[in-house]
Design a protein around this motif. Structure first.
Motif, short mmCIF file in Angstrom:
data_model
loop_
_atom_site.label_atom_id
_atom_site.label_comp_id
_atom_site.label_asym_id
_atom_site.label_seq_id
_atom_site.Cartn_x
_atom_site.Cartn_y
_atom_site.Cartn_z
N VAL A 15 -6.01 5.93 14.68
CA VAL A 15 -6.88 6.58 14.53
C VAL A 15 -6.73 6.30 12.76
N GLY A 16 -5.92 7.45 12.26
CA GLY A 16 -5.37 7.45 10.60
C GLY A 16 -4.85 6.01 10.54
N ILE A 17 -5.08 4.87 10.52
CA ILE A 17 -4.29 3.91 10.20
C ILE A 17 -5.42 2.62 10.15
N GLY A 18 -6.11 2.89 10.80
CA GLY A 18 -7.65 2.32 10.71
C GLY A 18 -8.80 3.08 9.76
N SER A 19 -8.51 4.20 9.78
CA SER A 19 -9.41 4.78 8.84
C SER A 19 -8.87 4.19 7.44
N ILE A 21 -7.32 1.62 6.46
CA ILE A 21 -8.21 0.23 6.41
C ILE A 21 -9.50 -0.11 6.33
N LEU A 22 -10.19 0.98 6.74
CA LEU A 22 -11.68 0.97 6.82
C LEU A 22 -11.98 1.60 5.01
N THR A 23 -11.80 2.73 4.70
CA THR A 23 -11.70 3.47 3.77
C THR A 23 -11.62 2.44 2.61
N MET A 24 -9.96 2.16 2.58
CA MET A 24 -9.84 0.97 1.31
C MET A 24 -10.42 -0.74 1.05
N VAL A 25 -11.64 -1.02 2.61
CA VAL A 25 -11.93 -1.67 2.69
C VAL A 25 -13.60 -2.08 1.24
N CYS A 26 -14.27 0.16 2.40
CA CYS A 26 -15.18 -0.07 0.82
C CYS A 26 -14.44 0.34 0.29
N TRP A 27 -13.78 0.87 -0.01
CA TRP A 27 -13.08 0.55 -1.82
C TRP A 27 -13.12 -0.71 -2.36
N GLU A 28 -12.82 -1.26 -1.59
CA GLU A 28 -12.41 -2.65 -2.55
C GLU A 28 -13.65 -3.50 -2.43
N THR A 44 0.87 -5.34 -8.69
CA THR A 44 0.87 -4.36 -7.35
C THR A 44 -0.80 -4.51 -7.43
N THR A 45 -1.81 -4.35 -6.30
CA THR A 45 -2.87 -3.91 -5.74
C THR A 45 -3.49 -3.28 -5.57
N ARG A 46 -4.39 -2.03 -5.02
CA ARG A 46 -4.16 -0.81 -4.65
C ARG A 46 -4.07 -1.01 -2.91
N GLY A 47 -4.24 -2.73 -2.11
CA GLY A 47 -4.01 -2.27 -0.97
C GLY A 47 -2.26 -2.85 -0.70
N ASP A 48 -1.73 -3.53 -1.74
CA ASP A 48 0.23 -3.21 -2.35
C ASP A 48 0.20 -1.92 -2.05
N ARG A 49 0.02 -1.43 -2.88
CA ARG A 49 0.77 0.06 -3.29
C ARG A 49 -0.11 0.67 -2.33
N ILE A 50 -1.61 0.80 -1.09
CA ILE A 50 -0.36 1.72 0.08
C ILE A 50 0.17 0.96 1.31
N PHE A 51 -0.22 -0.16 1.42
CA PHE A 51 1.01 -0.76 2.27
C PHE A 51 2.69 -0.27 1.79
N ILE A 52 2.66 -0.79 0.83
CA ILE A 52 4.21 0.06 0.14
C ILE A 52 4.59 1.01 0.28
#
Length: 90
Positions: A15-19, A21-28, A44-52
């Motif tokens: 649920v945390g990982i899904g949240s 991802i959903l937050t990052m999509v809305c932010w993007e 890097t982009t924000r998505g790259d940094r969250i993955f790292i």
């Protein structure tokens, strides 16, 4: 979902990982990212940094579990601090 044999910690993890991802999509959608170069040796982009950050958090936890007897709250705090550092200056 009985076939999966969910436990509360595993359900909260996903649920945390899904949240995240959903937050990052809305932010993007609200504010498209601009690739930047911080202290990480790549652009890097924000998505790259969250993955790292997520990948680093896994290694931080594994390191603490394998090398220390500290409670899991310690690597959690370290991983959260690392997340903020990477997201801000990475």
């Amino acid at each position: 979902m009985e076939w999966m044999a969910w436990t509360t910690p595993s359900a909260l993890f996903f649920v945390g990982i899904g949240s995240i991802i959903l937050t990052m999509v809305c932010w993007e959608i609200l504010s498209p990212t601009v690739p930047t170069k911080g202290f990480l040796p790549i652009i890097t982009t924000r998505g790259d940094r969250i993955f790292i950050s997520l990948l680093s958090a896994a290694f931080i936890h594994l390191g603490f579990i394998g090398l220390t007897m500290l409670p899991l709250s310690v690597p959690l705090i370290v991983a959260i601090i690392w997340l903020f550092i990477v997201m801000k200056w990475g």
